[in-house]
Structure formats: structure tokens, C-alpha cells
Design a protein around this motif. Sequence first.
Motif, PDB file in Angstrom:
ATOM      1  N   LEU A 277       9.307  20.450 -82.384  1.00 54.71           N
ATOM      2  CA  LEU A 277       8.500  19.686 -81.616  1.00 54.71           C
ATOM      3  C   LEU A 277       7.132  20.715 -81.309  1.00 54.71           C
ATOM      4  CD1 LEU A 277      10.569  17.721 -79.299  1.00 54.71           C
ATOM      5  CD2 LEU A 277       9.357  16.811 -81.200  1.00 54.71           C
ATOM      6  N   GLN A 278       5.824  20.475 -81.548  1.00 53.55           N
ATOM      7  CA  GLN A 278       4.767  21.373 -81.253  1.00 53.55           C
ATOM      8  C   GLN A 278       4.811  21.702 -80.026  1.00 53.55           C
ATOM      9  OE1 GLN A 278       1.502  19.328 -83.006  1.00 53.55           O
ATOM     10  NE2 GLN A 278       1.446  20.504 -85.058  1.00 53.55           N
ATOM     11  N   MET A 279       4.856  20.751 -78.882  1.00 48.91           N
ATOM     12  CA  MET A 279       4.948  21.222 -77.455  1.00 48.91           C
ATOM     13  C   MET A 279       6.044  22.311 -77.148  1.00 48.91           C
ATOM     14  SD  MET A 279       4.791  18.738 -74.273  1.00 48.91           S
ATOM     15  CE  MET A 279       3.215  18.361 -74.789  1.00 48.91           C
ATOM     16  N   VAL A 280       7.179  22.020 -77.792  1.00 46.88           N
ATOM     17  CA  VAL A 280       8.203  23.330 -77.602  1.00 46.88           C
ATOM     18  C   VAL A 280       7.927  24.727 -78.158  1.00 46.88           C
ATOM     19  CG1 VAL A 280      10.511  23.853 -78.390  1.00 46.88           C
ATOM     20  CG2 VAL A 280       9.902  21.483 -77.474  1.00 46.88           C
ATOM     21  N   GLN A 281       7.181  24.439 -79.347  1.00 44.59           N
ATOM     22  CA  GLN A 281       6.639  25.686 -79.876  1.00 44.59           C
ATOM     23  C   GLN A 281       5.615  26.536 -79.214  1.00 44.59           C
ATOM     24  OE1 GLN A 281       5.325  24.853 -84.021  1.00 44.59           O
ATOM     25  NE2 GLN A 281       7.118  23.851 -84.540  1.00 44.59           N
ATOM     26  N   GLY A 282       4.672  25.421 -78.505  1.00 46.90           N
ATOM     27  CA  GLY A 282       3.877  25.906 -77.471  1.00 46.90           C
ATOM     28  C   GLY A 282       4.397  26.961 -76.474  1.00 46.90           C
ATOM     29  N   HIS A 283       5.417  26.125 -75.937  1.00 45.28           N
ATOM     30  CA  HIS A 283       6.173  26.963 -74.726  1.00 45.28           C
ATOM     31  C   HIS A 283       6.825  28.077 -75.134  1.00 45.28           C
ATOM     32  CE1 HIS A 283       5.714  23.570 -72.187  1.00 45.28           C
ATOM     33  NE2 HIS A 283       6.477  22.818 -72.513  1.00 45.28           N
ATOM     34  N   ILE A 284       7.596  28.276 -76.420  1.00 41.66           N
ATOM     35  CA  ILE A 284       7.826  29.256 -76.846  1.00 41.66           C
ATOM     36  C   ILE A 284       6.902  30.297 -77.001  1.00 41.66           C
ATOM     37  CG2 ILE A 284       9.047  30.462 -78.966  1.00 41.66           C
ATOM     38  CD1 ILE A 284      10.817  28.794 -77.065  1.00 41.66           C
ATOM     39  N   ALA A 285       5.791  30.063 -77.467  1.00 44.35           N
ATOM     40  CA  ALA A 285       4.605  31.242 -77.857  1.00 44.35           C
ATOM     41  C   ALA A 285       4.156  31.595 -76.570  1.00 44.35           C
ATOM     42  CB  ALA A 285       3.469  30.286 -78.518  1.00 44.35           C
ATOM     43  N   ASP A 286       4.184  30.905 -75.494  1.00 47.22           N
ATOM     44  CA  ASP A 286       3.673  31.135 -73.972  1.00 47.22           C
ATOM     45  C   ASP A 286       4.684  32.166 -73.444  1.00 47.22           C
ATOM     46  OD1 ASP A 286       1.300  29.793 -74.177  1.00 47.22           O
ATOM     47  OD2 ASP A 286       2.055  28.148 -72.959  1.00 47.22           O
ATOM     48  N   MET A 287       5.887  31.933 -73.817  1.00 46.82           N
ATOM     49  CA  MET A 287       6.984  32.869 -73.337  1.00 46.82           C
ATOM     50  C   MET A 287       6.795  34.262 -73.894  1.00 46.82           C
ATOM     51  SD  MET A 287       9.976  29.999 -73.122  1.00 46.82           S
ATOM     52  CE  MET A 287      11.316  30.976 -72.480  1.00 46.82           C
ATOM     53  N   ALA A 288       6.705  34.206 -75.302  1.00 47.06           N
ATOM     54  CA  ALA A 288       6.856  35.519 -76.029  1.00 47.06           C
ATOM     55  C   ALA A 288       5.558  36.201 -75.547  1.00 47.06           C
ATOM     56  CB  ALA A 288       6.988  35.072 -77.541  1.00 47.06           C
ATOM     57  N   LEU A 289       4.408  35.637 -75.155  1.00 46.98           N
ATOM     58  CA  LEU A 289       3.072  36.527 -75.034  1.00 46.98           C
ATOM     59  C   LEU A 289       3.383  36.940 -73.620  1.00 46.98           C
ATOM     60  CD1 LEU A 289       0.395  36.867 -75.411  1.00 46.98           C
ATOM     61  CD2 LEU A 289      -0.389  34.638 -74.267  1.00 46.98           C
ATOM     62  N   ASP A 290       3.988  36.229 -72.861  1.00 49.43           N
ATOM     63  CA  ASP A 290       4.181  36.739 -71.308  1.00 49.43           C
ATOM     64  C   ASP A 290       5.165  37.872 -71.322  1.00 49.43           C
ATOM     65  OD1 ASP A 290       2.467  35.113 -69.725  1.00 49.43           O
ATOM     66  OD2 ASP A 290       3.746  33.665 -69.413  1.00 49.43           O
ATOM     67  N   VAL A 291       6.151  37.923 -72.208  1.00 43.33           N
ATOM     68  CA  VAL A 291       6.982  38.916 -72.399  1.00 43.33           C
ATOM     69  C   VAL A 291       6.413  40.218 -72.738  1.00 43.33           C
ATOM     70  CG1 VAL A 291       9.098  39.798 -73.684  1.00 43.33           C
ATOM     71  CG2 VAL A 291       9.113  37.720 -72.509  1.00 43.33           C
ATOM     72  N   ASP A 292       5.563  39.974 -73.932  1.00 44.39           N
ATOM     73  CA  ASP A 292       4.972  41.440 -74.508  1.00 44.39           C
ATOM     74  C   ASP A 292       3.630  41.912 -73.674  1.00 44.39           C
ATOM     75  OD1 ASP A 292       6.542  41.264 -76.806  1.00 44.39           O
ATOM     76  OD2 ASP A 292       4.796  41.431 -78.078  1.00 44.39           O
ATOM     77  N   ALA A 293       3.069  40.933 -72.923  1.00 42.72           N
ATOM     78  CA  ALA A 293       2.232  41.488 -71.935  1.00 42.72           C
ATOM     79  C   ALA A 293       2.741  42.164 -70.739  1.00 42.72           C
ATOM     80  CB  ALA A 293       1.294  40.372 -71.353  1.00 42.72           C
ATOM     81  N   ALA A 294       3.911  41.688 -70.447  1.00 45.75           N
ATOM     82  CA  ALA A 294       4.527  42.416 -69.322  1.00 45.75           C
ATOM     83  C   ALA A 294       5.137  43.737 -69.739  1.00 45.75           C
ATOM     84  CB  ALA A 294       5.861  41.523 -68.820  1.00 45.75           C
ATOM     85  N   ALA A 295       5.660  43.722 -70.871  1.00 49.00           N
ATOM     86  CA  ALA A 295       6.168  45.109 -71.534  1.00 49.00           C
ATOM     87  C   ALA A 295       5.215  46.004 -71.554  1.00 49.00           C
ATOM     88  CB  ALA A 295       6.927  44.700 -72.863  1.00 49.00           C
ATOM     89  N   LEU A 296       3.781  45.771 -72.101  1.00 50.20           N
ATOM     90  CA  LEU A 296       2.657  46.703 -72.271  1.00 50.20           C
ATOM     91  C   LEU A 296       2.281  47.011 -70.960  1.00 50.20           C
ATOM     92  CD1 LEU A 296       0.938  44.599 -74.944  1.00 50.20           C
ATOM     93  CD2 LEU A 296       1.497  46.803 -75.139  1.00 50.20           C
ATOM     94  N   LEU A 297       2.329  46.294 -69.785  1.00 52.88           N
ATOM     95  CA  LEU A 297       1.971  46.827 -68.414  1.00 52.88           C
ATOM     96  C   LEU A 297       3.118  47.715 -67.989  1.00 52.88           C
ATOM     97  CD1 LEU A 297       0.575  43.677 -66.971  1.00 52.88           C
ATOM     98  CD2 LEU A 297      -0.600  45.608 -67.350  1.00 52.88           C
ATOM     99  N   VAL A 298       4.255  47.225 -68.022  1.00 52.74           N
ATOM    100  CA  VAL A 298       5.390  48.252 -67.658  1.00 52.74           C
ATOM    101  C   VAL A 298       5.591  49.757 -68.039  1.00 52.74           C
ATOM    102  CG1 VAL A 298       8.053  48.439 -67.631  1.00 52.74           C
ATOM    103  CG2 VAL A 298       7.052  46.210 -66.921  1.00 52.74           C
TER     104      VAL A 298
END
Length: 385
Positions: A277-298
Motif C-alpha cells: 500500500l502506497q500510504m504504508v510506504q509513505g509512513h515507512i519513508a517518513d519514519m526512516a527519514l526521522d531516524v536518520d535526521a535524529a542520528a545526524l543531530l545526535v
Amino acid sequence: MADQSFLNWPFFDQEHRDWAAQVEAVAAGLNVDHSDTDAACRKLVADLGRAGILQPTGACDSGESLDVRKLCLSREILARHDGLADFAFAMQGLGTGAISLFGTDAQKAAWLPKTRSGAAIAAFALTEPQSGSDVANSTMTAVRDGDDYVLNGEKTWISNGGIADVYTLIARTGEAPGAKGLSAFVVTPDLAGFEVVERLETIAPHPLATLRFTDVRIPASAMIGAPGQGFRIAMSVLDVFRSTVAAAALGFARRALDEALVRVTERHVQGAPLFDLQMVQGHIADMALDVDAAALLVYRAAWTKDSGAARVTREAAMAKLFSTEAAQVVIDKAVQLFGGEGVRSGAMVEKLYREIRALRIYEGASDVQRVVIARQAMMAMEGKS
């Protein structure tokens, strides 16, 4: 297996990659019984100490400094495996941070070998009922009486309160009004007049307590640093360990993403994996983006501190604010993707949902971090940073 590619970022040396592998191996072997929180924390501190994982939590020698990247890596990995394991590790560092950064050789020798080996449990007694994040408004007093100081007042929301063997405590010695009239002390719970008033229960069980000090007498040698330096000491400790709170949030978020990826692969809807489901893929993409952005700041904040910066107030505040807020969103998405199973008591994403909430409050609530960041931005514009 959680994503390990971030370890190849230029923030890390080989010793950090080796350390991450060591912590991962120990964390994967933990078997935490959560039925008795106090007992679980005592066992975790002992087990982590025995495995050598608590070594980065203290700096014993005068030439030794805290490796913030190792602290952050440890918290991220432990949090990904078990929230209480992260808590046990974190408090060994936060509870003795003032001793590591400002303590005398005698204070370091007395406590850091014990806390790093897991032989003693540490706590940081900072918060008071009326002050919360406003440390400068602390009212607990330490009055000089000959060769001693006499403590009176209360501390609350103290992690490891009631089970700690040593407390770093901030009290008002009165050299000046506000922040300039506070000092730091090493206190033990065996002293006459020390009382655990209340054990505090939270949505993610941790050992927390309200402490009362009634005419508690401590030697003047128990002071950490000089009179009136308590606020500076407390802020310096938080400057180091605030980034590690962000790392713990990152660990929780990374686990939520991992759990969600398995869920959307294995769960089928109308004959196809949920992931299709494309909407699920969108959620996964947002989650992955937030994880990497957080890691960069940490790891930017941790690397900056390890590279010799005197203070990382801005970097640590940004890491803490973004990582904890983003982790809450990532975990909420994971719960949603699990549907009814996501709110089943004891499910991993349900436990993560309860664990993450407190991180947006302790060691400086999110709105406090926004104030800090805004002030740092203004100072930079005015050329004061």
C-alpha cells in the motif's frame, strides 16, 4: 538486524565501531525481568559493569575525558534492546557526571571505580517540587557549620531514588541570589536525616523517588568544585548527557522502525503484503527519514563535544528536541501500523510508546529546549557565541 550503516559516518573512529559491536553483543544477551523494577536495575548495573559496558560513564584520571560518542552509542543500542537497560546505564553516567567533570582526585577515586564496575548505583539529585526545569530557583539549603554543611529540603523525580549508593546533589549555599548561589555535593543515603518520602510510579516503570533531607550533616570535603559553582556544574553535566537522551530516543525510534518493517512485510491485506500500500510506504519513508535526521543531530552534538568544544548547548538542545519529538511520531506510526496488536499490553511497540513519553520531559522539556535554541540563535546573530 537494525541498520548499522551510520557507523561508517565520519563522526566515528574505529574504536567507536568496535565499541558499538561490543555493546550490541552484550545487549543482545540481556534477559531483563521487569516484574521487580528495583531488582532489575540492580542486576542490570551489576551485569553491565561486569561486562565492561559501564566504563565510558566515568572519567577517573585527570587526563581522561568522557567520550560522548561512546555514551550515545551505548544508550542508542541499549534502548533499542530494553528501555530499563538504557536507564541503568544512563544513570551511572549522569549520577557521577559532576564527579567526572569537577570532582577532586579523592572523590573520583572513592566513587568512579565502583560506579564503572557496577559495584555502586549512582543518582543525580537536581529537581525540586517547586523548581522543575528552573534549576536557578532551587531552595534546598546547605548551611556551613564549622567543618560541615547541613542540608535541608526536598528533591523529587530523582532517578534511582531509593536504590542509589551515591547521589550528586545541588543545594543553595547562598553566595549570591539565583543561579550563583548553588553548590554541588556528594551525598550517601546512610546519613542521619536522609529519607525516601515517596516512590513515584510512571507509565514506564523506573525507580524514581522524592527525597527529604532534614539536618543532614556532610563534611565540607563532600562539595564538588567551589562554593557557588553548582549551577555551572549542573549545566555542564546536562550539556554532556542531554545528547545521550537524544540517543536513547533514537534507539527507541530505530526499534520501532525495525518492528514496523517486519509487520508490514508479514501482515497481508487483500492477498498482498501491507507494505504494497502506497500510504504504508509513505509512513515507512517518513519514519526512516526521522531516524536518520535524529542520528545526524545526535552524533553531530557528540562529535562536536568530543572534538574539544567547551560547550555544545545549541547542538545538544537541537539533538534532544528533535530526536525525542521525532521518536514519539515514529513510534506512534509503528503502533498504527500494528493496528489492535499495537496497543496490546506487553507488545514491543506498546512498550516503546510508554518509554518514549518521558524523554520529551526529563533533562529539559521540549519547550525548554526551544527556548535554549532560540536564545543560542540570537546570540549567534549578535556575535556572542
